[in-house]
Design a protein around this motif. Structure first.
Motif, mmCIF file in Angstrom:
data_model
loop_
_atom_site.group_PDB
_atom_site.id
_atom_site.type_symbol
_atom_site.label_atom_id
_atom_site.label_comp_id
_atom_site.label_asym_id
_atom_site.label_seq_id
_atom_site.Cartn_x
_atom_site.Cartn_y
_atom_site.Cartn_z
ATOM 1 N N ASN A 76 0.808 -1.231 0.000
ATOM 2 C CA ASN A 76 0.000 0.000 0.000
ATOM 3 C C ASN A 76 0.842 1.284 0.000
ATOM 4 O O ASN A 76 0.306 2.372 -0.235
ATOM 5 N N ARG A 79 0.660 3.822 -2.947
ATOM 6 C CA ARG A 79 -0.418 4.813 -3.121
ATOM 7 C C ARG A 79 0.120 6.236 -2.972
ATOM 8 O O ARG A 79 1.195 6.437 -2.410
ATOM 9 N N ARG A 191 -9.343 -12.324 -4.149
ATOM 10 C CA ARG A 191 -7.916 -12.608 -4.037
ATOM 11 C C ARG A 191 -7.483 -12.354 -2.594
ATOM 12 O O ARG A 191 -8.221 -11.774 -1.797
ATOM 13 N N SER A 193 -4.234 -11.000 -1.713
ATOM 14 C CA SER A 193 -3.400 -9.793 -1.595
ATOM 15 C C SER A 193 -2.320 -9.894 -0.504
ATOM 16 O O SER A 193 -2.179 -8.996 0.329
HETATM 17 C C1 IPE Z 1 -5.763 -5.248 0.529
HETATM 18 O O1 IPE Z 1 -6.465 -4.298 -0.203
HETATM 19 C C2 IPE Z 1 -5.021 -4.567 1.646
HETATM 20 C C3 IPE Z 1 -5.865 -4.023 2.695
HETATM 21 C C4 IPE Z 1 -7.153 -4.177 2.805
HETATM 22 C C5 IPE Z 1 -5.167 -3.282 3.711
HETATM 23 P P1 IPE Z 1 -5.848 -3.635 -1.522
HETATM 24 O O2 IPE Z 1 -6.891 -2.747 -2.060
HETATM 25 O O3 IPE Z 1 -4.527 -3.059 -1.229
HETATM 26 O O4 IPE Z 1 -5.641 -4.924 -2.428
HETATM 27 P P2 IPE Z 1 -5.450 -5.043 -3.997
HETATM 28 O O5 IPE Z 1 -4.449 -4.005 -4.417
HETATM 29 O O6 IPE Z 1 -6.793 -4.776 -4.618
HETATM 30 O O7 IPE Z 1 -4.998 -6.449 -4.211
#
Ligand code: IPE
Ligand code: IPE
Ligand code: MG
Length: 250
Positions: A76, A79, A191, A193
């Motif tokens: 994350n 971002r 998924r 993640s």
């Molecule tokens: C998974 O969500 C992480 C969290 C909930 C903290 P993301 O939004 O980051 O996952 P992806 O990028 O869709 O796989």
């Protein structure tokens, strides 16, 4: 139809019967929830924090012993800085507030890159909530591959030249938590993640399109009821009491 009270009692009994102790939530969909209302993504994260508190209360009411939530992944950081900063700020604010009375808070993940201020608040929260009945693991700067790699490095540092599954499990951030039973992911994506890869070996999965800030107690009841209706075989057979190949009653 049974009234809510009865339904809740039935559900609680089903939870006991199916030995559901540990639920993990992938709290996804905050950004889309905000964007649907023409609000900045940060607004969604703020509301997501409120959902988190409600979910903890409700899981405790249901008799769940451990809840793990995915708050911020190792990925994350990709971002925009503004969004990352706002999530960290929200965490700081959350840690200043009163945590749900029943929660024993534990942060899991690599805390190294966090600000000193946040690290101090995390330590304080963990200390102040120690010994409470509901373990709440908050996955922050968490990635499962990094967690497993970290466990291996700790074992090397301890001088191990051969490791068992128990060695790895006991060096994961979740060590001391009950086995993971159920993973709930909101937000419609199917998924994992990089979340709890090792721990999820025999977990059940529940995916819902509901965005995290919209998740209600009833949605949780549905996820839990779905879990309770499943047969977990762990590689064995369905029969109530069967003998394993070594003659031991399962
Ligand atoms: C998974 O969500 C992480 C969290 C909930 C903290 P993301 O939004 O980051 O996952 P992806 O990028 O869709 O796989
Ligand atoms: C999950 O919600 C929270 C974090 C990953 C921090 P998102 O921010 O991923 O929300 P969507 O998936 O973009 O809607
Ligand atoms: Mg997302």
């Amino acid at each position: 139809m049974a009234n809510t009270h009865q339904t809740n009692n039935e559900l609680k009994q089903a939870i006991i019967d199916s030995k559901l102790r540990h639920i993990a939530f992938i709290m996804d969909g905050n950004g889309r929830w905000a964007q649907k209302q023409n609000k900045p993504r940060e607004y969604g994260h703020k509301h997501g924090t409120e959902t988190f508190k409600r979910v903890i209360e409700h899981c405790h009411d249901l008799g769940i012993k451990c809840v793990t939530v995915y708050a911020f992944s190792t990925e994350n950081w990709k971002r925009p800085k503004k969004e990352v900063d706002s999530i960290m700020k929200l965490l700081e604010t959350y840690l200043d507030e009163k945590y749900p009375d029943e929660a024993c808070v534990k942060f899991i993940g690599d805390m190294t890159p966090l600000s000193d201020k946040l690290k101090k608040k995390i330590k304080k929260a963990e200390r102040e909530t120690e010994g409470r009945p509901l373990r709440v693991n908050i996955a922050l700067n968490y990635g499962s591959r990094s967690e497993i790699t970290n466990a291996c490095n700790l074992l090397i540092q301890e001088g191990k030249t051969f490791v068992s599954e128990e060695d790895i499990s006991s060096h994961l951030y979740t060590s001391g938590s009950p086995e993971l039973d159920l993973i709930v992911r909101t937000g419609g994506d199917i998924r994992i993640s990089n979340f709890l890869l090792w721990q999820a070996a025999y977990a059940e999965f529940y995916f819902t399109d509901t965005l995290w800030p919209d998740l209600t107690d009833n949605d949780i009841n549905e996820a839990v009821a779905s879990f309770c209706s499943r047969k977990r075989r762990f590689g064995g057979l369905d029969t109530e009491k069967s003998k394993s190949s070594n003659g031991v009653e399962q």
